[in-house]
Design an enzyme around this catalytic site. Structure first.
Site, mmCIF file in Angstrom:
data_model
loop_
_atom_site.group_PDB
_atom_site.id
_atom_site.type_symbol
_atom_site.label_atom_id
_atom_site.label_comp_id
_atom_site.label_asym_id
_atom_site.label_seq_id
_atom_site.Cartn_x
_atom_site.Cartn_y
_atom_site.Cartn_z
ATOM 1 N N ARG A 199 40.324 9.452 76.450
ATOM 2 C CA ARG A 199 40.001 10.308 75.318
ATOM 3 C C ARG A 199 40.915 11.519 75.390
ATOM 4 O O ARG A 199 41.249 12.004 76.479
ATOM 5 C CB ARG A 199 38.536 10.773 75.368
ATOM 6 C CG ARG A 199 37.531 9.698 74.995
ATOM 7 C CD ARG A 199 37.561 9.419 73.492
ATOM 8 N NE ARG A 199 36.511 8.500 73.086
ATOM 9 C CZ ARG A 199 36.642 7.182 73.020
ATOM 10 N NH1 ARG A 199 37.795 6.630 73.372
ATOM 11 N NH2 ARG A 199 35.648 6.424 72.621
ATOM 12 N N GLU A 212 42.795 14.351 67.382
ATOM 13 C CA GLU A 212 43.349 13.265 66.570
ATOM 14 C C GLU A 212 42.537 13.092 65.284
ATOM 15 O O GLU A 212 41.333 13.356 65.265
ATOM 16 C CB GLU A 212 43.392 11.969 67.380
ATOM 17 C CG GLU A 212 42.046 11.473 67.887
ATOM 18 C CD GLU A 212 42.193 10.258 68.804
ATOM 19 O OE1 GLU A 212 41.570 9.231 68.462
ATOM 20 O OE2 GLU A 212 42.907 10.331 69.822
ATOM 21 N N HIS A 237 46.175 5.886 68.802
ATOM 22 C CA HIS A 237 44.887 5.407 69.319
ATOM 23 C C HIS A 237 44.690 3.923 68.976
ATOM 24 O O HIS A 237 43.761 3.544 68.251
ATOM 25 C CB HIS A 237 43.735 6.241 68.768
ATOM 26 C CG HIS A 237 42.488 6.130 69.600
ATOM 27 N ND1 HIS A 237 41.505 7.094 69.600
ATOM 28 C CD2 HIS A 237 42.056 5.169 70.472
ATOM 29 C CE1 HIS A 237 40.526 6.739 70.420
ATOM 30 N NE2 HIS A 237 40.841 5.574 70.959
#
Length: 316
Positions: A231, A260, A278
């Site tokens: 993360r 993000e 991601h």
């Protein structure tokens, strides 16, 4: 009137179409983003949440008096307020296991892309620079010692792959694992000091926020490579940018970011960073499997009173 054979569930935010198809085939689905009447919320027994779609917590739970289970689309579940879920005796599930191999594949690919500077080399060809001379020699994975921060299912899958590259492997985790042969270090900083590649694959949340900070990056050193597929919150992004700019570490490969989908321009400007949007589990086959597991958790709960993959905080 609610159909007992099709329990009412609330989908907190849009999910992939193939996942919505599975949910709508099994349940009476209410979509939060389309607005749900209080009378419909009163019939809801389950919720489908997603790491891709933002936080779920007490403000929403309080509107659903009959809520029993929150099934999350993702292995991480830091998008769910677990304190509120535990206080309400909710079962929370994730999609543990089904995405381990996919994320591990991506992790090794990102490591190779970062160390061997594959994206920069590809741009070199596209920009027409090759006729003027060969691309600069890159660093190598040969002879490196790889430290894995978090040796859960994904971490072990990464380690198994890297064993085939004949690199030394070590790890850090909060708990001993007697069946693991790779050496365990007592802290992240100690692991970073002993390694020159640090792969981060721990859950997000308050407990791991900025686990990788300026001290850890300094310990990793000027030949060190950071890979983050966990993360964005786990890495102090400002400290990382400073380390990349000052070359106090060699490079970073990042699939996740603190805010993000917004990535700091200063990070994008670093020519020693490889950045991805991601995509760790983002293959069609794996996302389909994640959707099925989320739906299977809901089905199992409503039919047997037991979920398939409850998270550790869950108490039946």
């Amino acid at each position: 009137m609610s159909d007992p054979a099709r329990p009412d569930i609330l989908v907190a935010a849009p999910l992939p179409a193939f996942t919505m198809d599975v949910l709508e085939a099994r349940f009476t689905v209410h979509k939060l983003w389309q607005g749900v009447a209080p009378a419909d919320l009163a019939r809801v027994r389950g919720m489908a949440a997603s790491t891709l779609a933002g936080p779920v917590g007490e403000a929403l739970f309080a509107q659903i008096p009959g809520l029993e289970i929150v099934a999350n689309f993702g292995v991480g579940y830091d998008n769910i307020d677990m304190a509120a879920a535990v206080a309400r005796h909710l079962v929370v599930t994730n999609t543990a296991g089904v995405l381990d191999e996919e994320v591990a594949d991506l992790t090794v690919g990102l490591l190779l892309a970062t160390v061997r500077r594959i994206p920069a080399a590809e741009r070199y060809v596209r920009d027409g620079l090759w006729p003027g001379g060969g691309f600069a020699l890159s660093p190598s994975l040969r002879g490196r010692r790889v430290g894995i921060v978090g040796l859960g299912g994904i971490g072990k899958a990464v380690a198994r792959r890297l064993a085939g590259f004949a690199v030394d492997i070590a790890w850090y985790g909060r708990s001993e694992q007697p069946d693991v042969a790779w050496p365990r270090y007592p802290s992240v900083e100690a692991l970073a000091a002993a390694c020159d590649v640090l792969i981060v694959i721990v859950p997000g949340g308050a407990a791991t926020r900025h686990l990788i900070d300026a001290r850890v990056l300094a310990a990793l050193g000027p030949d060190g490579v950071l890979i983050n597929v966990a993360r964005g919150s786990v890495v102090d992004e400002a400290a990382l940018i400073e380390a990349l700019q000052a070359r106090t570490i060699l490079a970073a490969g990042l699939d996740v970011f603190e805010h993000e989908p917004h990535v700091p321009q200063a990070l994008l400007a670093c020519d020693n960073a490889v950045v991805l949007p991601h995509i760790g589990s983002a293959s069609l086959v794996t996302r389909q499997a994640m959707g099925r597991m989320m739906a299977d958790n809901l089905t199992a709960w409503f039919t047997t009173g037991r979920a398939l993959t409850p998270v550790p905080e869950t108490r039946y």
